[in-house]
Design a protein around this motif. Structure first.
Motif, PDB file in Angstrom:
ATOM      1  N   THR B  32       0.760  -1.210   0.095  1.00 56.77           N
ATOM      2  CA  THR B  32      -0.022   0.025  -0.078  1.00 56.77           C
ATOM      3  C   THR B  32       0.824   1.337   0.016  1.00 56.77           C
ATOM      4  N   GLU B  33       1.852   1.525   0.772  1.00 55.49           N
ATOM      5  CA  GLU B  33       2.667   2.655   0.860  1.00 55.49           C
ATOM      6  C   GLU B  33       3.532   3.199  -0.093  1.00 55.49           C
ATOM      7  N   VAL B  34       3.620   2.082  -1.408  1.00 52.12           N
ATOM      8  CA  VAL B  34       4.126   2.654  -2.428  1.00 52.12           C
ATOM      9  C   VAL B  34       3.324   3.774  -3.230  1.00 52.12           C
ATOM     10  N   THR B  35       1.904   3.261  -3.249  1.00 53.52           N
ATOM     11  CA  THR B  35       1.279   4.366  -3.790  1.00 53.52           C
ATOM     12  C   THR B  35       0.896   5.285  -2.885  1.00 53.52           C
ATOM     13  N   GLU B  36       0.960   5.225  -1.720  1.00 57.13           N
ATOM     14  CA  GLU B  36       0.620   6.347  -0.915  1.00 57.13           C
ATOM     15  C   GLU B  36       1.598   7.381  -0.829  1.00 57.13           C
ATOM     16  N   GLU B  37       2.842   6.769  -1.109  1.00 56.99           N
ATOM     17  CA  GLU B  37       3.975   7.774  -1.116  1.00 56.99           C
ATOM     18  C   GLU B  37       4.156   8.680  -2.500  1.00 56.99           C
ATOM     19  N   ILE B  38       3.800   7.796  -3.566  1.00 60.62           N
ATOM     20  CA  ILE B  38       3.565   8.429  -4.779  1.00 60.62           C
ATOM     21  C   ILE B  38       2.583   9.847  -4.893  1.00 60.62           C
ATOM     22  N   ALA B  39       1.426   9.419  -4.158  1.00 61.71           N
ATOM     23  CA  ALA B  39       0.251  10.269  -4.132  1.00 61.71           C
ATOM     24  C   ALA B  39       0.864  11.695  -3.375  1.00 61.71           C
ATOM     25  N   LYS B  40       2.078  11.629  -2.664  1.00 59.95           N
ATOM     26  CA  LYS B  40       2.625  12.965  -2.061  1.00 59.95           C
ATOM     27  C   LYS B  40       3.232  13.748  -3.162  1.00 59.95           C
ATOM     28  N   TYR B  41       3.671  13.258  -4.219  1.00 64.75           N
ATOM     29  CA  TYR B  41       4.298  14.125  -5.175  1.00 64.75           C
ATOM     30  C   TYR B  41       3.210  14.551  -6.357  1.00 64.75           C
ATOM     31  N   THR B  42       3.253  15.959  -6.149  1.00 64.33           N
ATOM     32  CA  THR B  42       1.997  16.488  -6.934  1.00 64.33           C
ATOM     33  C   THR B  42       2.237  16.542  -8.417  1.00 64.33           C
ATOM     34  N   ASP B  43       3.645  16.118  -8.996  1.00 65.25           N
ATOM     35  CA  ASP B  43       3.749  16.149 -10.421  1.00 65.25           C
ATOM     36  C   ASP B  43       3.416  14.749 -11.006  1.00 65.25           C
ATOM     37  N   ILE B  44       3.186  13.759 -10.348  1.00 66.78           N
ATOM     38  CA  ILE B  44       2.536  12.533 -10.852  1.00 66.78           C
ATOM     39  C   ILE B  44       0.923  12.343 -10.635  1.00 66.78           C
ATOM     40  N   TYR B  45       0.305  11.998 -11.633  1.00 68.27           N
ATOM     41  CA  TYR B  45      -1.064  11.599 -11.547  1.00 68.27           C
ATOM     42  C   TYR B  45      -1.455  10.447 -10.855  1.00 68.27           C
ATOM     43  N   SER B  46      -1.952  10.190  -9.680  1.00 70.61           N
ATOM     44  CA  SER B  46      -1.886   9.171  -8.890  1.00 70.61           C
ATOM     45  C   SER B  46      -3.597   8.798  -8.526  1.00 70.61           C
ATOM     46  N   GLU B  47      -3.952   7.821  -8.322  1.00 71.76           N
ATOM     47  CA  GLU B  47      -5.159   7.298  -7.813  1.00 71.76           C
ATOM     48  C   GLU B  47      -5.481   5.975  -7.460  1.00 71.76           C
ATOM     49  N   TRP B  48      -6.663   5.674  -6.516  1.00 75.57           N
ATOM     50  CA  TRP B  48      -6.923   4.136  -6.051  1.00 75.57           C
ATOM     51  C   TRP B  48      -7.912   4.075  -7.317  1.00 75.57           C
ATOM     52  N   ALA B  49      -7.775   2.621  -7.659  1.00 75.72           N
ATOM     53  CA  ALA B  49      -8.519   2.285  -8.881  1.00 75.72           C
ATOM     54  C   ALA B  49      -9.498   1.214  -7.980  1.00 75.72           C
ATOM     55  N   PRO B  50     -10.676   0.771  -8.687  1.00 75.79           N
ATOM     56  CA  PRO B  50     -11.468   0.000  -7.801  1.00 75.79           C
ATOM     57  C   PRO B  50     -10.858  -1.421  -7.581  1.00 75.79           C
ATOM     58  N   ASN B  51     -10.053  -2.040  -8.511  1.00 74.71           N
ATOM     59  CA  ASN B  51      -9.388  -3.240  -8.148  1.00 74.71           C
ATOM     60  C   ASN B  51      -8.241  -3.285  -9.055  1.00 74.71           C
ATOM     61  N   GLU B  52      -7.251  -4.209  -9.026  1.00 69.23           N
ATOM     62  CA  GLU B  52      -5.772  -4.458  -9.279  1.00 69.23           C
ATOM     63  C   GLU B  52      -6.015  -4.357 -11.324  1.00 69.23           C
ATOM     64  N   LYS B  53      -7.029  -5.053 -11.607  1.00 70.62           N
ATOM     65  CA  LYS B  53      -7.084  -5.403 -12.797  1.00 70.62           C
ATOM     66  C   LYS B  53      -7.267  -4.190 -13.698  1.00 70.62           C
ATOM     67  N   VAL B  54      -8.154  -3.244 -13.136  1.00 74.06           N
ATOM     68  CA  VAL B  54      -8.461  -1.665 -13.613  1.00 74.06           C
ATOM     69  C   VAL B  54      -7.163  -1.007 -13.330  1.00 74.06           C
ATOM     70  N   ALA B  55      -6.427  -0.948 -12.280  1.00 77.76           N
ATOM     71  CA  ALA B  55      -5.240  -0.389 -11.914  1.00 77.76           C
ATOM     72  C   ALA B  55      -4.151  -0.599 -13.181  1.00 77.76           C
ATOM     73  N   MET B  56      -4.020  -2.109 -13.353  1.00 79.24           N
ATOM     74  CA  MET B  56      -3.093  -2.416 -14.355  1.00 79.24           C
ATOM     75  C   MET B  56      -3.590  -1.846 -15.809  1.00 79.24           C
ATOM     76  N   GLU B  57      -4.716  -1.854 -16.123  1.00 82.07           N
ATOM     77  CA  GLU B  57      -5.172  -1.421 -17.522  1.00 82.07           C
ATOM     78  C   GLU B  57      -5.167   0.069 -17.634  1.00 82.07           C
TER      79      GLU B  57
END
Lengths: 189, 607
Positions: B32-57
């Protein structure tokens, strides 16, 4: 220097992550290689939690194994006893005397063992037990048990006191600083 | 500046520095913390997706568009995301794409301990395995460069002890590569059978080139695989790391091949006293490098957690090797385990004679699931369970869960169970599923119930957050990964739109409402959904408003008869001292569930 091992054990939610953060910061500024290993997720829901802090010239394994811990810092008495097998021969336990019943004790399935400090000492452990909760309350918050314990632990290190205080200032929010410095002083005694 | 960094944070930092542009993930311990840390960088678009398949797509789409992208998941999440991943291997990428997967040997917070390396082999994707935070940081950039050089998504495999350990990292500046243009290329990207037939040989040829890379060890200055010869080998300083030693030097020596944390345990025990081949590119595995190493030593060992992936590869190369004949397939390894199997002494240790009561994790005081679970227990229904904090409700004294399998399975298992047993089970069986889990994989299962006219009762435990992984937002909360307002899926409307007419909302703090509603819906001859709605007791704010709990309850010892009725809900804030119930006022949030069980009025609202 041979790698030294500090285990921090307690009950999920007691604040062991701040203690390991403080130790990690302190030991890194002392020029050591440091590894800190935590457990997140399911184990945090009031379960038994353990954090490993290792430091030395070069640290490989992120975990501490049985018989390896120079120090076990415990937030709760039963947890100190649980991790006793991890203590090195001649190692020291620095523990809060607080007792928190686990669910099997609450439901009556098990009994909370009595006389744990004496029993651990009989096994050869050096035990430094103190009522950290009262000290924390005296300092201004029950949540400062972690810093009281750090104060107690600091007695066994040659690192000057001001380095510990600097580490506290670096790791806690400014508005809690005075309270935590007081908690540290009460623990160090 | 050198600093201590969590493995997951170091990985996030490395991806950021390498010019990551789009990140999409579903939370899952220990990733989990990988994406939580990425979300702190404002020059990256980041999101929680509904599931992993969606995230990968989503990540794949961004890479196709010419921007570096990533998705992260736990090991079981990779099963969900496997479908797009296996074909993304055929199409390759445009800009770099990194897939982070975090295994959980020892199952600190998981329902199985599958080994993700099998996915890399099966999908024919390169997989990098860092062994500490510094390497996670380093491999992040390498992964993007490999991805673009070899035209493939690249997997970085973490595990609990790498993801959740802090070690020293030196952060660097962010350097973004020039974006790549998107261009139509159906032969590469449109996977009709005819085009896919053309792509499969490309995948096989790529794998062969990656095997050669593994043999050469070094990619753009980064040692993916490396041999660390023992101190007494007298290796010249400028030595090529993978140059074979003369055979006669190997007499009586052991050499150990290892990866990830196993490398750390081996080094902890042996330091520089044995020859070690550390594998960082774990798929595809090198060939000549391993053969040369094996021929330089007398006894070859493979130390790897979980399955014998490297070991089987060695055996396929015709090598005799010690590994799983002596080491376990299960759980985490440690330095003492290495000592024991290598016939070395372990440090002395002592324990108390008496048994120490276990301290399992429990549902928090004030947890909104407790009231509903107590009711399920009381009604003696069969409960199909799911994945989340609420799985803790399966433990005594609530014992309100019969089974669980994977994300979303409760709903489809219920349907299958009821179709098999008919009316014998329909009135006495429910599924329980959290809000985030329902969105993740429960919606399609509920569609099966609606479509195939299942007389089933599904309970959605809506606590307004993804709880287990540490409070991530999800599509039902109305807030995004940054806590900013965004789209919100209305569960009642969603369920009704499927044609399920019986939709009820209950407050799980109200035991009589829970019981009445459950009885009615179990008796009804139609599919029904009960939404048990209360925010997680640990939430500080809900819908932008500060949560104010009731005052902690107090016990009136005059009225308490010590009947232990209040103990039946397994609340960690209640214990018995002598023959009286005692409330821990630091934990109690005044939810009042225990009050409803006390027939003597001994539990009174706090003032």
């Amino acid at each position: 220097m041979e790698t030294k091992n500090i285990m921090i054990v307690g009950v999920g939610g007691q604040g062991s992550l701040l203690a390991s953060k403080l130790l990690g910061h302190l030991l890194l500024t002392q020029g050591y290689d440091v590894k800190v290993s935590e457990v997140h997720g399911m184990s945090q829901r009031g379960g038994s939690v353990v954090t490993y802090v290792r430091f030395g010239d070069k640290v490989y394994s992120p975990v501490i194994d049985r018989g390896e811990a120079d120090f076990i810092v415990s937030f709760e008495l039963l947890e100190a006893a649980r991790y006793l097998p991890y203590l090195k021969e001649g190692g020291r336990i620095v523990t809060n005397t607080q007792r928190i019943d686990p669910m099997p004790v609450v439901t009556g399935a098990c009994a909370y063992p009595e006389d744990l400090i004496r029993k651990m000492e009989e096994k050869g452990a050096l035990v430094d037990a103190m009522d950290c909760l009262s000290c924390a309350e005296q300092a201004g918050s029950v949540k400062a048990v972690n810093i009281v314990l750090m104060g107690r632990l600091s007695r066994y290190f040659e690192i000057p006191e001001e380095k510990w205080l600097e580490a506290i200032e670096a790791c806690v929010p400014a508005h809690f600083r005075q309270m935590n410095l007081k908690a540290f002083a009460l623990g160090r005694g | 500046m050198k600093e201590l960094m969590l493995g997951n944070k170091a990985l996030a930092r490395g991806l950021y520095e390498a010019g990551l542009s789009v990140a999409s993930s579903y939370p899952g311990t220990p990733s989990t913390e990988v994406t939580e840390e990425i979300a702190k960088y404002t020059d990256i678009y980041s999101e929680w997706a509904p599931n992993e398949k969606v995230a990968m797509e989503v990540a794949y789409g961004a890479a196709l568009a010419g921007r570096r992208s990533m998705c992260a998941m736990k090991h079981v999440g990779m099963n969900v995301a496997a479908d797009p991943m296996y074909t993304a291997s055929y199409t390759g990428v445009n800009a770099g794409m990194v897939i982070v997967v975090a295994d959980d040997p020892g199952m600190h917070s998981s329902q199985n301990e599958q080994d993700s390396r099998h996915h890399a082999i099966a999908a024919k994707l390169p997989m990098l395995e860092p062994a500490d935070s510094a390497e996670a940081h380093l491999f992040a950039r390498t992964a993007f460069e490999l991805s673009e050089e070899y035209d493939t998504p690249v997997i970085i495999k973490m595990c609990t002890r790498i993801a959740h350990s802090q070690s020293v990292v030196e952060a660097k500046e962010r350097v973004c590569p020039p974006p790549k243009e998107y261009g139509k290329d159906p032969k590469k990207y449109l996977m009709t059978p005819a085009n896919a037939i053309g792509r499969h040989p490309v995948v096989e040829a790529r794998t062969q080139r990656l095997v050669e890379l593994g043999n050469e060890c070094v990619f753009r200055g980064v040692r993916l695989n490396r041999i660390e010869w023992a101190r007494d080998r007298d290796v010249p300083e400028e030595d090529v790391p993978n140059a074979p030693r003369p055979q006669e030097e190997g007499l009586g020596r052991i050499g150990i091949i290892c990866d990830s944390t196993s490398y750390q345990y081996v080094k902890e025990v042996f330091g520089d006293s044995v020859d070690v081949l550390k594998i960082g590119l774990v798929n595809p595995l090198p060939t000549t490098l391993i053969l040369d190493f094996a021929h330089s030593v007398e006894g070859l060992w493979v130390v790897e957690e979980l399955d014998p992936v490297i070991e089987n590869h060695c055996k396929a190369l015709g090598l005799k090797v010690n590994g799983k004949n002596l080491l376990p397939m299960e759980s985490e390894y440690s330095q003492n385990l290495v000592r024991v199997v290598m016939g070395m002494d372990v440090p002395a240790s002592v324990c108390l004679e008496e048994s120490i009561p276990p301290r399992p994790p429990v549902m928090c005081a004030g947890c909104p699931h407790r009231g509903l679970f107590y009711t399920l227990h009381r009604l003696k229904v069969t409960v199909m369970g799911d994945i989340g904090c609420y799985t803790l409700g399966g433990a005594a004294p609530l014992m309100a869960m019969d089974n669980n399998l994977c994300m979303g399975a409760s709903v489809s298992m219920l349907h299958g169970f009821n179709k098999a047993l008919g009316s014998a089970s329909e009135a006495g069986t429910v599924a329980v599923i959290g809000d985030s889990t329902f969105i993740h994989s429960g919606i399609t299962s509920l569609a099966d119930i609606a479509y195939n006219c299942s007389n089933s009762t599904v309970v959605i435990l809506d606590n307004s957050i993804t709880g287990m992984t540490g409070h991530q937002q999800n599509p039902t909360t109305g807030y995004d990964i940054h806590g900013d307002p965004c789209g919100k899926i209305d569960l009642e409307s969603l369920v009704r739109s499927m044609g399920i007419e019986r939709v009820r909302v209950v407050d799980p703090y109200d035991l009589s409402q829970c019981e009445e509603t459950l009885k009615e819906e179990l008796a009804a001859k139609a599919p029904s959904v009960i939404i048990s709605r209360r925010p997680c007791a640990l939430l500080k704010t809900v819908d932008g408003k500060k949560v104010v709990h009731n005052k902690p309850l107090m016990n009136d010892p005059e009225k308490c008869v010590g009947c232990r009725s209040c103990m039946r809900i397994g609340c960690p804030a209640i214990s018995m001292k002598g023959n009286k119930a005692v409330i821990d006022r630091t934990q109690c949030i005044g939810c009042g569930v225990c009050q409803q069980l006390c027939r003597f009025g001994a539990l009174v609202s706090g003032t």
